[in-house]
Design a protein around this motif. Structure first.
Motif: not given
Length: 175
Positions: A126-138, A143-153
């Protein structure tokens, strides 16, 4: 609970590939830094010898070191671009387009229809990239989930960071 689209695009996937290549593995990072330091040291030595003793061969060797470093950088850039395109092509027909993240689990959706859940205990990284405001869950099965803060509903980026942070801390304690 945070509801977020799982939009895989070339930009966020390129950042994920860079993370998996350079940041995830300390051995790769140490090797790259060592290579760069060796190149700089040899280049400096060649230039010093050229200016002190006027040996043209050392200037040629310095040029070869520069070409080698450029080729090395181009190789990595090509690998990142190639990997990104392959992953995008492989996941083009994925049913997963939205997830709801809570402290209990991750619920996966295809539009409005739930298609499954992923337990936090199945996460390997589990990693959160502060620079691009994205979470990476593996997951353990890569299997990977890429979760960008800009895509929050629904929910906020702070909620996502809080949940990710807690789960990352639990994961490191478990390891």
């Amino acid at each position: 609970m945070v509801d977020i689209k799982t939009d895989w695009n070339e930009q966020n996937l390129k950042e994920y590939v860079k993370y998996t290549i350079f940041s995830r593995n300390k051995t790769v990072r140490i090797t790259l830094i060592s290579f760069a330091l060796c190149c700089v040291f040899i280049l400096a030595f060649c230039l010093i010898v050229f200016f002190v003793f006027d040996y043209i061969l050392t200037l040629i060797l310095a040029g070869m070191i520069v070409v080698l470093a450029i080729a090395f950088a181009a190789f990595f850039a090509f690998n990142i671009k190639s990997s990104t395109k392959k992953i995008l092509k492989a996941n083009a027909e994925s049913d997963l387009n939205r997830v709801m993240i809570s402290e209990e689990d991750i619920i996966c959706f295809n539009d409005e229809e739930p298609i499954g859940t992923v337990s936090w205990s199945k996460m390997a990284d589990i990693y959160f990239n502060e620079r691009v405001q994205t979470a990476y869950l593996t997951t353990e099965r890569n299997a990977a989930l890429i979760l960008e803060c800009s895509n929050i509903l629904s929910g906020t980026a702070d909620e996502l960071k809080e949940i990710i942070g807690k789960k990352r801390d639990e994961l490191s304690k478990k390891a």
